[in-house]
Design an enzyme around this catalytic site. Structure first.
Site, short mmCIF file in Angstrom:
data_model
loop_
_atom_site.label_atom_id
_atom_site.label_comp_id
_atom_site.label_asym_id
_atom_site.label_seq_id
_atom_site.Cartn_x
_atom_site.Cartn_y
_atom_site.Cartn_z
N HIS A 22 5.20 -30.16 38.17
CA HIS A 22 6.07 -30.46 39.32
C HIS A 22 5.33 -31.43 40.23
CE1 HIS A 22 8.85 -27.12 38.40
NE2 HIS A 22 7.76 -26.55 37.93
N LEU A 23 5.98 -32.56 40.55
CA LEU A 23 5.35 -33.56 41.42
C LEU A 23 6.08 -33.73 42.74
CD1 LEU A 23 4.36 -36.42 38.93
CD2 LEU A 23 2.83 -34.78 40.05
N ARG A 24 7.29 -33.13 42.88
CA ARG A 24 8.09 -33.29 44.10
C ARG A 24 8.41 -34.77 44.34
NH1 ARG A 24 8.64 -28.13 42.97
NH2 ARG A 24 7.02 -26.76 43.80
N ASP A 28 2.36 -26.06 34.89
CA ASP A 28 3.33 -25.59 35.89
C ASP A 28 2.74 -25.69 37.29
OD1 ASP A 28 5.78 -24.72 36.84
OD2 ASP A 28 5.31 -22.60 36.56
N LYS A 41 15.77 -29.90 30.89
CA LYS A 41 15.27 -28.62 31.37
C LYS A 41 16.41 -27.67 31.68
CE LYS A 41 12.25 -25.65 32.76
NZ LYS A 41 11.32 -25.64 33.86
N HIS A 72 6.13 -22.02 30.26
CA HIS A 72 5.26 -21.10 31.00
C HIS A 72 5.46 -19.64 30.59
CE1 HIS A 72 8.90 -20.81 33.38
NE2 HIS A 72 8.64 -21.81 34.20
N LEU A 83 6.60 -18.04 39.48
CA LEU A 83 7.58 -17.52 38.54
C LEU A 83 7.42 -18.23 37.20
CD1 LEU A 83 10.65 -17.25 40.92
CD2 LEU A 83 9.35 -15.37 39.90
N ASN A 109 13.37 -30.51 39.09
CA ASN A 109 13.99 -29.65 40.12
C ASN A 109 13.72 -30.17 41.53
OD1 ASN A 109 11.25 -28.87 39.81
ND2 ASN A 109 11.64 -26.80 40.55
N ALA A 156 7.57 -19.54 45.47
CA ALA A 156 6.92 -19.32 44.17
C ALA A 156 6.31 -20.62 43.68
CB ALA A 156 7.95 -18.83 43.16
N HIS A 171 13.26 -22.45 31.19
CA HIS A 171 12.70 -21.43 32.10
C HIS A 171 13.32 -20.12 31.65
CE1 HIS A 171 11.11 -19.86 36.01
NE2 HIS A 171 11.91 -18.89 35.60
N HIS A 202 4.10 -29.64 31.46
CA HIS A 202 5.00 -28.98 32.45
C HIS A 202 4.39 -29.17 33.84
CE1 HIS A 202 7.82 -25.49 33.58
NE2 HIS A 202 7.31 -25.95 34.71
N HIS A 235 3.48 -26.37 46.98
CA HIS A 235 4.23 -25.98 48.18
C HIS A 235 3.26 -26.05 49.35
CE1 HIS A 235 7.83 -24.35 46.13
NE2 HIS A 235 7.00 -23.92 45.21
N1 LIG Z 1 6.70 -21.88 38.76
C1 LIG Z 1 7.06 -21.66 40.00
O1 LIG Z 1 6.75 -20.58 40.53
N2 LIG Z 1 7.72 -22.57 40.75
C2 LIG Z 1 8.25 -23.83 40.28
C3 LIG Z 1 9.51 -23.67 39.51
C4 LIG Z 1 9.33 -23.15 38.09
O2 LIG Z 1 8.60 -23.69 37.28
O3 LIG Z 1 9.97 -22.14 37.74
C5 LIG Z 1 8.47 -24.74 41.51
O4 LIG Z 1 9.16 -25.76 41.37
O5 LIG Z 1 7.93 -24.44 42.58
ZN LIG Z 2 7.69 -25.12 36.53
ZN LIG Z 3 10.05 -22.49 35.63
#
Ligand SMILES: NC(=O)N[C@@H](CC(=O)O)C(=O)O
Ligand SMILES: [Zn+2]
Ligand SMILES: [Zn+2]
Length: 345
Positions: free
Chosen positions: A15-17, A247, A99, A174, A219, A41, A263, A136, A13, A251
């Site tokens: 996030h790489l943007r 996760d 997802k 998560h 989150l 996302n 978050a 999620h 899990h 940011h």
């Molecule tokens: N975990 C988080 O707090 N943020 C994640 C989104 C997610 O996994 O719910 C994000 O993309 O910033």
């Molecule tokens: Zn996530």
């Molecule tokens: Zn999530």
């Protein structure tokens, strides 16, 4: 113990943007993990196989020279995802999961699902073709307290979903509560869960006592100590249902340290070291390899990695911040603090 060698872990899990942010964060994961499940996302979200293929190419291009890190792509489920898109995804061989974000639940989830009834054809195709649904698991109703949103989701969404699609492979992403850990432990073998390092190490006091610490805000939100203890017990239980998913959610510093902070905790730079700290705390370092390197690929039906990593017992301090997109900085979780395990280069 002064060193531990493990099968190379994967991150189920992540996030790489995109764009400059992507380029800034990929190397941190690529030096630790063999593969990662890439969250869809983006703005706009990755909803088609074609978009996932393009995103995958951009991730591959952001890898450091010589890296063999492999991104495992996902699609973002919407109210309008057709069953044919699921068929295309499976046929591509590059998309490994879909997802589910309840609309409005978290960062960039505005296009998420408003009612799972709208997704029945897509989910039916996933169950038929063996494509996992990553969830999620939080309800978004305004009247439900933010600390209760995961537990309520189990009753209102997760149980009915699995009753309707008992063969669907589901990863409860998560997880943050004793309720979710217990639900997954008692569910059939097609239901698993990822657990983050920060939910194994911290409770809500870490975020809120003595001042509000925005880098601990993610989150689902950190919960009370008894939930952290239940997650640590699940992660170190040796059960193949629980596996590593950081996760890590980058940011920019200014978007976290703000009157309305985003978050997400950025844990990729020290991911495996943070997990080692949690497992050591539980006296279960011998269980780290199963959780980090074996159970994820087993659940996804993929081979375990063939190479290894070594962690050495050596104090090191995380940097206060790191370069991010557009000249901004990013603050990793536990910035400026000391860790006891270090990945050997
Ligand atoms: N975990 C988080 O707090 N943020 C994640 C989104 C997610 O996994 O719910 C994000 O993309 O910033
Ligand atoms: Zn996530
Ligand atoms: Zn999530």
């Amino acid at each position: 113990m002064t060193a531990i060698t493990l099968t190379r872990p994967d991150d189920w899990h992540l996030h790489l943007r995109d764009g400059e942010a992507l380029a800034a964060v990929v190397p941190a994961t690529a030096r630790q993990m063999g593969r990662a499940i890439i969250m869809p996302n983006l703005k706009p979200p990755v909803t088609t196989t074609e978009q996932a293929q393009g995103y995958r190419e951009r991730i591959l291009a952001a890898r450091p020279t010589g890296s063999t890190f492999e991104p495992l792509m996902t699609l973002y489920l919407t109210d309008n995802t057709p069953a044919e898109e699921i068929e295309r995804a499976v046929a591509s061989g590059l998309v490994h999961a879909v997802k589910l974000y309840p609309a409005g639940a978290t960062t960039n989830s505005d296009s998420g699902v408003t009612d799972l009834a709208h997704c029945d054809a897509a989910i039916g195709a996933m169950a038929r073709l063996g494509l996992p649904l990553l969830v999620h698991g939080e309800v978004t109703d305004a009247e439900i307290d933010i600390f209760d949103r995961e537990a309520v989701f189990i009753e209102r969404v997760m149980k009915p979903l699995l009753e309707r699609h008992p063969d669907l492979n589901v990863v409860f992403e998560h997880i943050t509560t004793a309720d979710a850990a217990e639900f997954v432990a008692q569910a059939p073998a097609n239901v698993g869960a990822t657990i983050t390092a920060h939910h194994l190490l911290f409770n809500r006091n870490h975020m809120l006592v003595g001042g509000i610490r925005p880098h601990y805000y993610c989150l689902p939100i950190l919960k009370r100590e008894r939930h952290r203890e239940a997650l640590l017990a699940a992660a170190t239980s040796g059960s193949g249902k629980f596996f590593l998913g950081t996760d890590s959610a980058p940011h920019a510093q200014g978007d976290k340290e703000s009157a309305c902070g985003c978050a997400g905790a950025y844990t990729a730079p020290a991911a495996i070291e943070l997990y080692a700290a949690a497992f050591e705390q539980a006296g279960a370092l011998d269980r780290l390899e199963g959780f980090a390197s074996h159970f994820g690929p087993d659940f996804y039906g993929l081979p375990r990695n063939a190479d290894t990593i070594t962690l050495v017992r050596e104090e090191w301090t995380l940097p206060d911040s790191l370069p991010y997109a557009n000249g901004q900085r990013i603050v990793p979780l536990k910035a400026g603090e000391t860790l006891m395990w270090k990945l050997r280069d």
